[in-house]
Design a protein around this motif. Sequence first.
Motif, PDB file in Angstrom:
ATOM      1  N   HIS A  93     -25.601 -37.810  16.677  1.00 49.10           N
ATOM      2  CA  HIS A  93     -25.244 -39.230  16.581  1.00 49.10           C
ATOM      3  C   HIS A  93     -26.043 -39.927  15.484  1.00 49.10           C
ATOM      4  O   HIS A  93     -25.506 -40.739  14.734  1.00 49.10           O
ATOM      5  CB  HIS A  93     -25.447 -39.936  17.928  1.00 49.10           C
ATOM      6  CG  HIS A  93     -24.335 -39.701  18.895  1.00 49.10           C
ATOM      7  ND1 HIS A  93     -24.470 -38.881  19.983  1.00 49.10           N
ATOM      8  CD2 HIS A  93     -23.074 -40.186  18.943  1.00 49.10           C
ATOM      9  CE1 HIS A  93     -23.335 -38.866  20.651  1.00 49.10           C
ATOM     10  NE2 HIS A  93     -22.474 -39.653  20.051  1.00 49.10           N
ATOM     11  N   PHE A  94     -27.345 -39.631  15.410  1.00 57.25           N
ATOM     12  CA  PHE A  94     -28.169 -40.264  14.381  1.00 57.25           C
ATOM     13  C   PHE A  94     -27.735 -39.838  12.983  1.00 57.25           C
ATOM     14  O   PHE A  94     -27.686 -40.661  12.066  1.00 57.25           O
ATOM     15  CB  PHE A  94     -29.653 -39.949  14.592  1.00 57.25           C
ATOM     16  CG  PHE A  94     -30.240 -40.545  15.841  1.00 57.25           C
ATOM     17  CD1 PHE A  94     -29.772 -41.744  16.367  1.00 57.25           C
ATOM     18  CD2 PHE A  94     -31.249 -39.896  16.517  1.00 57.25           C
ATOM     19  CE1 PHE A  94     -30.306 -42.289  17.527  1.00 57.25           C
ATOM     20  CE2 PHE A  94     -31.804 -40.434  17.672  1.00 57.25           C
ATOM     21  CZ  PHE A  94     -31.328 -41.628  18.176  1.00 57.25           C
ATOM     22  N   ALA A  95     -27.421 -38.566  12.809  1.00 55.41           N
ATOM     23  CA  ALA A  95     -26.979 -38.081  11.495  1.00 55.41           C
ATOM     24  C   ALA A  95     -25.664 -38.735  11.096  1.00 55.41           C
ATOM     25  O   ALA A  95     -25.508 -39.199   9.959  1.00 55.41           O
ATOM     26  CB  ALA A  95     -26.835 -36.555  11.519  1.00 55.41           C
ATOM     27  N   ALA A 151     -23.823 -48.591  14.030  1.00 56.41           N
ATOM     28  CA  ALA A 151     -24.628 -49.155  15.123  1.00 56.41           C
ATOM     29  C   ALA A 151     -24.276 -48.487  16.451  1.00 56.41           C
ATOM     30  O   ALA A 151     -25.160 -48.190  17.263  1.00 56.41           O
ATOM     31  CB  ALA A 151     -24.415 -50.663  15.202  1.00 56.41           C
ATOM     32  N   LEU A 152     -22.986 -48.246  16.671  1.00 52.61           N
ATOM     33  CA  LEU A 152     -22.560 -47.578  17.903  1.00 52.61           C
ATOM     34  C   LEU A 152     -23.157 -46.167  17.972  1.00 52.61           C
ATOM     35  O   LEU A 152     -23.647 -45.746  19.027  1.00 52.61           O
ATOM     36  CB  LEU A 152     -21.033 -47.509  17.981  1.00 52.61           C
ATOM     37  CG  LEU A 152     -20.462 -46.726  19.169  1.00 52.61           C
ATOM     38  CD1 LEU A 152     -20.842 -47.390  20.496  1.00 52.61           C
ATOM     39  CD2 LEU A 152     -18.950 -46.593  19.037  1.00 52.61           C
ATOM     40  N   MET A 153     -23.146 -45.443  16.867  1.00 53.11           N
ATOM     41  CA  MET A 153     -23.706 -44.081  16.866  1.00 53.11           C
ATOM     42  C   MET A 153     -25.198 -44.100  17.196  1.00 53.11           C
ATOM     43  O   MET A 153     -25.680 -43.275  17.985  1.00 53.11           O
ATOM     44  CB  MET A 153     -23.491 -43.400  15.507  1.00 53.11           C
ATOM     45  CG  MET A 153     -22.057 -43.092  15.172  1.00 53.11           C
ATOM     46  SD  MET A 153     -21.290 -41.949  16.330  1.00 53.11           S
ATOM     47  CE  MET A 153     -20.078 -43.027  17.057  1.00 53.11           C
ATOM     48  N   PHE A 154     -25.926 -45.056  16.611  1.00 55.11           N
ATOM     49  CA  PHE A 154     -27.357 -45.159  16.911  1.00 55.11           C
ATOM     50  C   PHE A 154     -27.584 -45.522  18.382  1.00 55.11           C
ATOM     51  O   PHE A 154     -28.461 -44.963  19.033  1.00 55.11           O
ATOM     52  CB  PHE A 154     -28.040 -46.173  15.990  1.00 55.11           C
ATOM     53  CG  PHE A 154     -28.131 -45.709  14.563  1.00 55.11           C
ATOM     54  CD1 PHE A 154     -28.715 -44.499  14.228  1.00 55.11           C
ATOM     55  CD2 PHE A 154     -27.622 -46.492  13.541  1.00 55.11           C
ATOM     56  CE1 PHE A 154     -28.799 -44.068  12.917  1.00 55.11           C
ATOM     57  CE2 PHE A 154     -27.696 -46.071  12.214  1.00 55.11           C
ATOM     58  CZ  PHE A 154     -28.287 -44.858  11.899  1.00 55.11           C
ATOM     59  N   ALA A 155     -26.785 -46.442  18.903  1.00 51.93           N
ATOM     60  CA  ALA A 155     -26.918 -46.833  20.307  1.00 51.93           C
ATOM     61  C   ALA A 155     -26.625 -45.649  21.233  1.00 51.93           C
ATOM     62  O   ALA A 155     -27.344 -45.425  22.219  1.00 51.93           O
ATOM     63  CB  ALA A 155     -25.985 -48.008  20.620  1.00 51.93           C
ATOM     64  N   LEU A 156     -25.579 -44.890  20.924  1.00 54.20           N
ATOM     65  CA  LEU A 156     -25.251 -43.721  21.752  1.00 54.20           C
ATOM     66  C   LEU A 156     -26.347 -42.662  21.665  1.00 54.20           C
ATOM     67  O   LEU A 156     -26.671 -42.014  22.667  1.00 54.20           O
ATOM     68  CB  LEU A 156     -23.905 -43.135  21.333  1.00 54.20           C
ATOM     69  CG  LEU A 156     -22.686 -43.992  21.661  1.00 54.20           C
ATOM     70  CD1 LEU A 156     -21.422 -43.394  21.055  1.00 54.20           C
ATOM     71  CD2 LEU A 156     -22.531 -44.176  23.165  1.00 54.20           C
ATOM     72  N   GLY A 157     -26.931 -42.493  20.488  1.00 56.36           N
ATOM     73  CA  GLY A 157     -28.030 -41.537  20.341  1.00 56.36           C
ATOM     74  C   GLY A 157     -29.247 -41.945  21.155  1.00 56.36           C
ATOM     75  O   GLY A 157     -29.868 -41.106  21.822  1.00 56.36           O
ATOM     76  N   ILE A 158     -29.579 -43.219  21.124  1.00 52.23           N
ATOM     77  CA  ILE A 158     -30.715 -43.728  21.914  1.00 52.23           C
ATOM     78  C   ILE A 158     -30.421 -43.591  23.405  1.00 52.23           C
ATOM     79  O   ILE A 158     -31.282 -43.177  24.188  1.00 52.23           O
ATOM     80  CB  ILE A 158     -31.035 -45.183  21.523  1.00 52.23           C
ATOM     81  CG1 ILE A 158     -31.609 -45.212  20.102  1.00 52.23           C
ATOM     82  CG2 ILE A 158     -32.004 -45.818  22.516  1.00 52.23           C
ATOM     83  CD1 ILE A 158     -31.678 -46.602  19.486  1.00 52.23           C
ATOM     84  N   GLY A 159     -29.194 -43.920  23.800  1.00 53.29           N
ATOM     85  CA  GLY A 159     -28.800 -43.762  25.202  1.00 53.29           C
ATOM     86  C   GLY A 159     -28.903 -42.317  25.648  1.00 53.29           C
ATOM     87  O   GLY A 159     -29.365 -42.022  26.759  1.00 53.29           O
ATOM     88  N   ASN A 160     -28.494 -41.396  24.776  1.00 54.94           N
ATOM     89  CA  ASN A 160     -28.582 -39.977  25.119  1.00 54.94           C
ATOM     90  C   ASN A 160     -30.029 -39.547  25.324  1.00 54.94           C
ATOM     91  O   ASN A 160     -30.330 -38.799  26.252  1.00 54.94           O
ATOM     92  CB  ASN A 160     -27.928 -39.119  24.032  1.00 54.94           C
ATOM     93  CG  ASN A 160     -27.967 -37.659  24.387  1.00 54.94           C
ATOM     94  OD1 ASN A 160     -27.299 -37.213  25.313  1.00 54.94           O
ATOM     95  ND2 ASN A 160     -28.784 -36.910  23.679  1.00 54.94           N
ATOM     96  N   ILE A 161     -30.929 -40.029  24.468  1.00 54.11           N
ATOM     97  CA  ILE A 161     -32.347 -39.685  24.628  1.00 54.11           C
ATOM     98  C   ILE A 161     -32.849 -40.181  25.983  1.00 54.11           C
ATOM     99  O   ILE A 161     -33.540 -39.454  26.709  1.00 54.11           O
ATOM    100  CB  ILE A 161     -33.194 -40.264  23.480  1.00 54.11           C
ATOM    101  CG1 ILE A 161     -32.901 -39.503  22.189  1.00 54.11           C
ATOM    102  CG2 ILE A 161     -34.688 -40.209  23.808  1.00 54.11           C
ATOM    103  CD1 ILE A 161     -33.531 -40.108  20.952  1.00 54.11           C
ATOM    104  N   ALA A 162     -32.507 -41.416  26.316  1.00 53.51           N
ATOM    105  CA  ALA A 162     -32.951 -41.970  27.593  1.00 53.51           C
ATOM    106  C   ALA A 162     -32.447 -41.136  28.764  1.00 53.51           C
ATOM    107  O   ALA A 162     -33.202 -40.846  29.704  1.00 53.51           O
ATOM    108  CB  ALA A 162     -32.480 -43.424  27.728  1.00 53.51           C
ATOM    109  N   ILE A 163     -31.189 -40.739  28.711  1.00 55.14           N
ATOM    110  CA  ILE A 163     -30.617 -39.936  29.792  1.00 55.14           C
ATOM    111  C   ILE A 163     -31.220 -38.524  29.784  1.00 55.14           C
ATOM    112  O   ILE A 163     -31.564 -37.981  30.832  1.00 55.14           O
ATOM    113  CB  ILE A 163     -29.077 -39.856  29.659  1.00 55.14           C
ATOM    114  CG1 ILE A 163     -28.439 -41.247  29.754  1.00 55.14           C
ATOM    115  CG2 ILE A 163     -28.484 -38.898  30.677  1.00 55.14           C
ATOM    116  CD1 ILE A 163     -28.629 -41.958  31.059  1.00 55.14           C
ATOM    117  N   ALA A 164     -31.359 -37.932  28.603  1.00 54.43           N
ATOM    118  CA  ALA A 164     -31.893 -36.569  28.511  1.00 54.43           C
ATOM    119  C   ALA A 164     -33.322 -36.489  29.029  1.00 54.43           C
ATOM    120  O   ALA A 164     -33.716 -35.484  29.621  1.00 54.43           O
ATOM    121  CB  ALA A 164     -31.829 -36.079  27.068  1.00 54.43           C
TER     122      ALA A 164
END
Length: 185
Positions: A88-90, A126-139
């Motif tokens: 997502h970040f890439a 912005a959506l990709m960055f938000a989803l990446g951050i959300g994934n880290i939180a869940i992971a």
Amino acid sequence: MANVFRQLFVDFFSAIVFLAVYAVTGDVLIATGVAIAGSIAQFVHARLTGKKLEFMTYAILAVVVVLGCATLLTSDPRFVLMKPSIGHFAVGLVMLQRGWMLRYLPPIVTDNIPEYANAAGYAWAALMFALGIGNIAIAMTGDIKLWAFYISVVAIGAKIVAFAIQYVVFRVIIARRLRAAATRA
């Protein structure tokens, strides 16, 4: 647009394989091993069929192997669960490039509202960055079922909703511009 979804499938192939194998076996280590093997097989297949391999292909393979091996060595699934965040970040970084979206849009959009397409491109980043951050939180919770829900429902659902909103907004703006141009003529 089909190319976009195909590319997303290719980019997230190892995560999809991981989810499928984990759903069947319930074993993180087996799912990780199969995801690594799937990623390597995908790379070898691309090489053998003569497909042009971009930097992202090599980067995704490296991330899958490194994080997958870290998961296998430590028996900690959080490493492999982080992989979608890197993706997502890439993708988000690529989407920060002005005008990236224009090549995916039909001529009616690029001819009438290219400035809105650029703004939408930044919104997608912005959506990709938000989803990446959300994934880290869940992971970081290590809860694979919650992570699977997030990746397969929340992340995909957010992209579908964003696409639908963009489609409606673009359609309304273009219709207004075309009506305004018709009344001036």
